[in-house]
Design a protein around this motif. Structure first.
Motif, short mmCIF file in Angstrom:
data_model
loop_
_atom_site.label_atom_id
_atom_site.label_comp_id
_atom_site.label_asym_id
_atom_site.label_seq_id
_atom_site.Cartn_x
_atom_site.Cartn_y
_atom_site.Cartn_z
N PRO A 172 0.84 -1.21 0.00
CA PRO A 172 0.00 0.00 0.00
C PRO A 172 0.87 1.25 0.00
O PRO A 172 1.94 1.27 0.61
CB PRO A 172 -0.78 -0.12 1.31
CG PRO A 172 -0.71 -1.56 1.69
CD PRO A 172 0.62 -2.05 1.18
N ARG A 173 0.42 2.28 -0.68
CA ARG A 173 1.20 3.52 -0.72
C ARG A 173 1.32 4.08 0.70
O ARG A 173 0.34 4.13 1.45
CB ARG A 173 0.52 4.54 -1.64
CG ARG A 173 1.37 5.77 -1.91
CD ARG A 173 0.84 6.53 -3.11
NE ARG A 173 0.99 5.77 -4.35
CZ ARG A 173 2.11 5.68 -5.05
NH1 ARG A 173 3.20 6.29 -4.62
NH2 ARG A 173 2.15 4.98 -6.16
N GLY A 174 2.53 4.46 1.07
CA GLY A 174 2.77 4.96 2.42
C GLY A 174 3.18 3.89 3.41
O GLY A 174 3.39 4.18 4.59
N HIS A 175 3.31 2.65 2.96
CA HIS A 175 3.75 1.56 3.84
C HIS A 175 5.16 1.86 4.38
O HIS A 175 5.93 2.62 3.77
CB HIS A 175 3.76 0.26 3.04
CG HIS A 175 3.97 -0.98 3.85
ND1 HIS A 175 5.22 -1.44 4.19
CD2 HIS A 175 3.08 -1.86 4.41
CE1 HIS A 175 5.10 -2.55 4.89
NE2 HIS A 175 3.82 -2.82 5.05
N GLU A 176 5.51 1.23 5.50
CA GLU A 176 6.82 1.47 6.11
C GLU A 176 7.97 1.19 5.14
O GLU A 176 8.99 1.87 5.15
CB GLU A 176 6.98 0.59 7.36
CG GLU A 176 6.04 0.96 8.50
CD GLU A 176 6.17 0.01 9.68
OE1 GLU A 176 7.11 -0.81 9.67
OE2 GLU A 176 5.34 0.08 10.59
N LEU A 177 7.80 0.15 4.29
CA LEU A 177 8.87 -0.21 3.37
C LEU A 177 9.00 0.77 2.20
O LEU A 177 10.01 0.75 1.49
CB LEU A 177 8.64 -1.62 2.81
CG LEU A 177 8.79 -2.79 3.78
CD1 LEU A 177 8.40 -4.10 3.10
CD2 LEU A 177 10.23 -2.87 4.29
N SER A 178 8.00 1.59 2.00
CA SER A 178 7.98 2.43 0.81
C SER A 178 9.06 3.51 0.82
O SER A 178 9.33 4.13 -0.20
CB SER A 178 6.60 3.09 0.66
OG SER A 178 6.35 3.98 1.75
N GLN A 179 9.70 3.72 1.97
CA GLN A 179 10.77 4.71 2.05
C GLN A 179 12.08 4.15 1.50
O GLN A 179 13.04 4.91 1.28
CB GLN A 179 10.97 5.14 3.51
CG GLN A 179 9.71 5.70 4.17
CD GLN A 179 9.11 6.85 3.39
OE1 GLN A 179 9.82 7.76 2.98
NE2 GLN A 179 7.80 6.82 3.17
N LEU A 180 12.15 2.85 1.30
CA LEU A 180 13.38 2.22 0.81
C LEU A 180 13.45 2.31 -0.72
O LEU A 180 12.41 2.27 -1.40
CB LEU A 180 13.43 0.75 1.22
CG LEU A 180 13.41 0.46 2.73
CD1 LEU A 180 13.33 -1.04 2.97
CD2 LEU A 180 14.65 1.04 3.40
N PRO A 181 14.66 2.41 -1.29
CA PRO A 181 14.79 2.39 -2.76
C PRO A 181 14.51 1.00 -3.34
O PRO A 181 14.07 0.87 -4.48
CB PRO A 181 16.24 2.82 -3.00
CG PRO A 181 16.95 2.44 -1.74
CD PRO A 181 15.96 2.63 -0.63
N ALA A 182 14.77 -0.05 -2.56
CA ALA A 182 14.51 -1.44 -2.96
C ALA A 182 14.40 -2.25 -1.68
O ALA A 182 14.96 -1.89 -0.64
CB ALA A 182 15.61 -1.98 -3.84
N VAL A 183 13.69 -3.35 -1.73
CA VAL A 183 13.48 -4.18 -0.55
C VAL A 183 14.21 -5.51 -0.72
O VAL A 183 14.42 -5.98 -1.84
CB VAL A 183 11.99 -4.42 -0.27
CG1 VAL A 183 11.27 -3.12 0.01
CG2 VAL A 183 11.33 -5.14 -1.45
N THR A 184 14.57 -6.10 0.40
CA THR A 184 15.19 -7.41 0.38
C THR A 184 14.16 -8.45 0.83
O THR A 184 13.11 -8.12 1.38
CB THR A 184 16.40 -7.46 1.33
OG1 THR A 184 15.92 -7.31 2.68
CG2 THR A 184 17.39 -6.36 1.01
#
Length: 304
Positions: A172-184
């Motif tokens: 979802p837009r605004g999720h905690e992970l959304s601040q990262l450039p890429a996720v692991t």
């Protein structure tokens, strides 16, 4: 005629496949029927067309020479057959296509649109099908070609890579992970995960990637269709690993897509029967498909 059309068809099938079993599969008739026709052909022509060696059929020089004549004749017969079918369906006939569901909303939709605009007299019949059913549709002549999201392995299929894609993370837009450039994968493991069932192709790819990253795959919800995963993410059920082609074909501003650090590569491919040697509308569509892929790549480069 001593050498009848049906005998030519069966003889050609044995030469192409190299075996009675292969010819029976190509022609959808029994192995005993193929054997009887081959034996009758040799008897009526007074020629030995094959040598039997350790259960295999090895063409004799006479068989090789006859095949060259038969194949030329057969190609002409195929052109007559296509001409007749075109007459029955109007001036240009029909192109029958299928693809993996995830390619239907983006790449295939754009390519088909481009095709019918360029060839307005050709009718297109298109449907989606699962990877497990695609080989049967191509070899059974239900479609002229298929576009699979991953290469198919089958001795009677010609699979040609078309482009490359990746699995991506949807949240979802605004999720905690959304601040990262890429996720692991380790990042994803901290949140409720929506993933494909492990028995299907996408699920097997994701499972292998988690295993390689030494992270336990503990999905909260297992799905089969990627668009269902996106709907669940929109409802707040968790984050999901999906293919980028499905995301490309959807306009959901409330979702955010991030790349995955550990690449899970997808190779969409054009799938045709190795026995289909005709120049048909399928060749025209493949040309259009490659043009669409090139245009899509350029669009991504120019995207701000």
């Amino acid at each position: 005629m001593k050498f009848r059309l049906r005998q030519m068809e069966v003889f050609r099938a044995v030469m192409l496949t190299g075996s009675i079993n292969g010819a029976s599969k190509l022609l959808f008739i029994s192995q005993p029927a193929v054997s009887r026709i081959v034996a009758h052909t040799e008897q009526t022509l007074g020629l030995s067309l094959f040598n039997r060696a350790k259960g295999k059929l090895v063409p004799t020089p006479e068989g090789e020479a006859l095949f060259r004549e038969v194949d030329g004749f057969y190609q002409q017969a195929l052109r007559v057959d296509e001409f007749a079918r075109n007459l029955a369906h109007g001036s240009t006939g029909t192109l029958n296509l299928c693809s993996s569901p995830c390619l239907s909303r983006g790449l295939m939709a754009r390519a088909i649109t481009r095709f019918v605009q360029r060839y307005p007299q050709i009718r297109v019949s298109y449907h989606v099908t699962l990877l497990a059913d695609m080989a049967a549709e191509v070899l059974g002549h239900k479609v002229d070609l298929a576009v699979s999201v991953m290469p198919l392995q089958h001795p009677n299929l010609q699979t040609t890579p078309l482009t490359e894609g990746r699995m991506v993370c949807v949240m979802p837009r605004g999720h905690e992970l959304s601040q990262l450039p890429a996720v692991t994968i380790a990042d994803l493991a901290r949140y409720p995960l929506i993933a494909h069932e492990r028995g299907i192709a996408f699920g097997q790819l994701v499972t292998a990637a988690f295993r390689k990253a030494d992270v336990e795959l503990a999905s909260r919800i297992d799905i089969q269709q990627t668009e269902v995963a996106c709907s669940l993410v929109r409802s707040g059920a968790g984050v999901a690993l999906v293919d980028e082609f499905t995301v490309d074909g959807m306009d959901w501003p409330d979702l955010q897509v991030l790349p995955l650090v550990e690449e899970i590569v997808l190779t969409p491919s054009v799938v045709r029967s190795v026995f289909d040697q005709r120049t048909t509308h399928a060749d025209k569509f493949i040309e259009v498909l490659h043009q669409q892929v090139a245009e899509d790549k350029q669009r991504q480069v120019n995207r701000p």
